[in-house]
Design a protein around this motif. Structure first.
Motif, mmCIF file in Angstrom:
data_model
loop_
_atom_site.group_PDB
_atom_site.id
_atom_site.type_symbol
_atom_site.label_atom_id
_atom_site.label_comp_id
_atom_site.label_asym_id
_atom_site.label_seq_id
_atom_site.Cartn_x
_atom_site.Cartn_y
_atom_site.Cartn_z
ATOM 1 N N ASN A 104 -31.088 57.881 55.589
ATOM 2 C CA ASN A 104 -29.674 57.552 55.413
ATOM 3 C C ASN A 104 -29.027 58.263 54.224
ATOM 4 O O ASN A 104 -27.851 58.046 53.943
ATOM 5 N N HIS A 105 -29.800 59.084 53.511
ATOM 6 C CA HIS A 105 -29.282 59.857 52.375
ATOM 7 C C HIS A 105 -28.670 58.970 51.295
ATOM 8 O O HIS A 105 -27.630 59.314 50.722
ATOM 9 N N CYS A 106 -29.319 57.846 51.006
ATOM 10 C CA CYS A 106 -28.801 56.931 49.995
ATOM 11 C C CYS A 106 -29.530 57.162 48.671
ATOM 12 O O CYS A 106 -30.623 56.643 48.441
ATOM 13 N N ALA A 107 -28.905 57.936 47.805
ATOM 14 C CA ALA A 107 -29.525 58.305 46.527
ATOM 15 C C ALA A 107 -29.748 57.088 45.636
ATOM 16 O O ALA A 107 -30.778 56.984 44.963
ATOM 17 N N ARG A 155 -26.001 51.646 53.961
ATOM 18 C CA ARG A 155 -24.649 51.888 54.452
ATOM 19 C C ARG A 155 -23.587 51.401 53.471
ATOM 20 O O ARG A 155 -22.560 52.051 53.279
ATOM 21 N N VAL A 156 -23.828 50.254 52.840
ATOM 22 C CA VAL A 156 -22.887 49.763 51.831
ATOM 23 C C VAL A 156 -22.839 50.713 50.637
ATOM 24 O O VAL A 156 -21.766 51.078 50.159
ATOM 25 N N MET A 157 -24.005 51.129 50.160
ATOM 26 C CA MET A 157 -24.046 51.963 48.960
ATOM 27 C C MET A 157 -23.470 53.360 49.207
ATOM 28 O O MET A 157 -22.773 53.894 48.339
ATOM 29 N N VAL A 158 -23.731 53.959 50.363
ATOM 30 C CA VAL A 158 -23.147 55.278 50.613
ATOM 31 C C VAL A 158 -21.647 55.173 50.899
ATOM 32 O O VAL A 158 -20.888 56.079 50.560
ATOM 33 N N THR A 159 -21.212 54.070 51.468
ATOM 34 C CA THR A 159 -19.780 53.852 51.678
ATOM 35 C C THR A 159 -19.071 53.718 50.335
ATOM 36 O O THR A 159 -17.991 54.280 50.130
ATOM 37 N N ARG A 160 -19.703 53.017 49.427
ATOM 38 C CA ARG A 160 -19.111 52.816 48.102
ATOM 39 C C ARG A 160 -19.306 54.024 47.201
ATOM 40 O O ARG A 160 -18.711 54.093 46.130
#
Length: 152
Positions: A48-51, A138-143
């Motif tokens: 998900n590419h969430c760093a 999804r929450v963290m990449v959206t934010r």
């Protein structure tokens, strides 16, 4: 280009975050293997590419004793047969199937492979953990939350 962090409505964000935290904690506790849990959440976070989540869970994985070799080869776990147990490989295959949903569903053979290594309760917790980390990603990449804000 500088990326601006996006904030969610404070009251709604807190309520949603608390519900997600409860799901994550319940799934982790029921799975009962913190090292495996970290491998699962790291793999989903890679996909998900969430760093932010990668940074956080790599630190936790080290705390729970996941080897550097496993962390180094996690993105290529299918080719690193001697590095991951069959149980770990089954969990990682399920993680990828639930995270990517390429065909719109989790293939029977992937689910059955996981079911061969986890009893019904632990399998339910594993699926819950995969769903939870996908929600967090999804929450963290959206934010647009950058890495570095978590300390174990």
């Amino acid at each position: 280009m500088t990326v601006r962090t996006r904030l969610l409505d404070q009251a709604v964000g807190q309520a949603v975050g608390q519900a997600m935290s409860t799901l994550s904690a319940t799934a982790r506790k029921g799975l009962g293997d913190p090292a495996l849990a970290e491998l699962v959440v790291i793999r989903a976070s890679q996909l998900n590419h969430c760093a932010f989540c990668l940074d956080m869970h790599l630190a936790l994985a080290r705390k729970y004793g996941v080897s550097e070799r496993q962390l180094d080869l996690l993105a290529a776990w299918e080719e690193a047969e001697d590095v991951f147990s069959e149980r770990e490989r089954a969990a990682l295959a399920l993680t990828e199937a639930v995270t990517v949903l390429t065909d719109g569903f989790v293939p029977d053979e992937v689910y059955e492979r996981a079911a061969a290594h986890f009893d019904e309760a632990r399998l339910a917790h594993l699926v819950g953990l995969i769903v939870a980390i996908n929600n967090w990603n999804r929450v963290m990449v959206t934010r647009r939350i950058p890495p570095g804000g978590y300390t174990p």
